[in-house]
Write an enzyme that holds these catalytic residues in place. Structure first.
Site, short mmCIF file in Angstrom:
data_model
loop_
_atom_site.label_atom_id
_atom_site.label_comp_id
_atom_site.label_asym_id
_atom_site.label_seq_id
_atom_site.Cartn_x
_atom_site.Cartn_y
_atom_site.Cartn_z
N GLY A 1 64.50 58.96 12.63
CA GLY A 1 65.25 60.31 13.24
C GLY A 1 66.10 60.15 14.26
N CYS A 53 60.47 56.11 20.37
CA CYS A 53 61.69 56.86 20.55
C CYS A 53 62.75 55.93 20.74
CB CYS A 53 61.26 57.96 21.47
SG CYS A 53 62.99 58.70 21.53
NI NI Z 1 62.73 60.37 20.10
#
Ligand code: NI
Length: 184
Positions: free
Chosen positions: A49, A102
């Site tokens: 993502g 992330c």
């Molecule tokens: Ni992220």
């Protein structure tokens, strides 16, 4: 369409609330181009993502492509999504904890609590209104990406910092158990 530089933790704009796209902007080809950049940049980085503020655009748009890859070999495939002006609503009180990382925080994983079941209302580039339900890892990935639109990073949601793990140690100590879960 270029692969864009990913904005890293410590950059002030990553901590801002991103603004909604207007009705005119939803129909503007510039939004479709931004989404192409997000998809290409996410793929090149091996992410599942990516949110617009992570490429320096503080507007409410995220992309997801949830399928097993080198960074996430243990997850179930759920396909590609583009969410513009997303609004998330938990469908139950159920929460669960699982691993996250992330692209804006290099080399780190940790266990983050998230809503298990989610309704998502969103727009597509062009303006079409859509809604869907998401569960499990897909719901987690959507919450992670949409948090970016409010300047929130997964480390902000840690309840126990002792789960923090560098990537090599994640692969050494955690991943084997995820790939071959013990029989219960
Ligand atoms: Ni992220």
């Amino acid at each position: 369409m270029p692969i864009r530089e990913i904005v890293k933790i410590g950059t002030p704009s990553l901590r801002e609330r991103s603004r909604e796209l207007t009705e005119a902007e939803l129909k503007d080809p510039a939004l479709a181009a931004l989404v192409e950049d997000l998809l290409e940049t996410m793929q090149a980085a091996g992410g599942v993502g990516l949110a617009a503020p992570q490429i320096g655009e503080n507007v409410r748009a995220v992309v997801l492509d949830v399928q097993p890859n080198a960074r996430y070999p243990h997850i179930e495939a759920a396909g590609r999504l583009v969410l513009v002006n997303p609004v998330l609503t938990p469908l139950s009180a159920a929460r669960e904890e699982d691993w996250e990382g992330c692209l804006s925080i290099d080399n780190l994983r940790g266990r983050v609590p998230r809503w298990k079941d989610l309704a998502v209302n969103y727009r597509l580039p062009g303006g079409e209104r859509r809604s869907m339900e998401a569960h499990g890892f897909l719901a987690r990935a959507i919450q992670h990406e949409c948090d970016h639109l409010d300047g929130i990073l997964w480390v902000d949601r840690l309840e126990d910092t002792r789960s923090l793990t560098q990537l090599a140690e994640f692969q050494r100590y955690v991943l084997p158990g995820l790939m071959n879960p013990p029989a219960e």
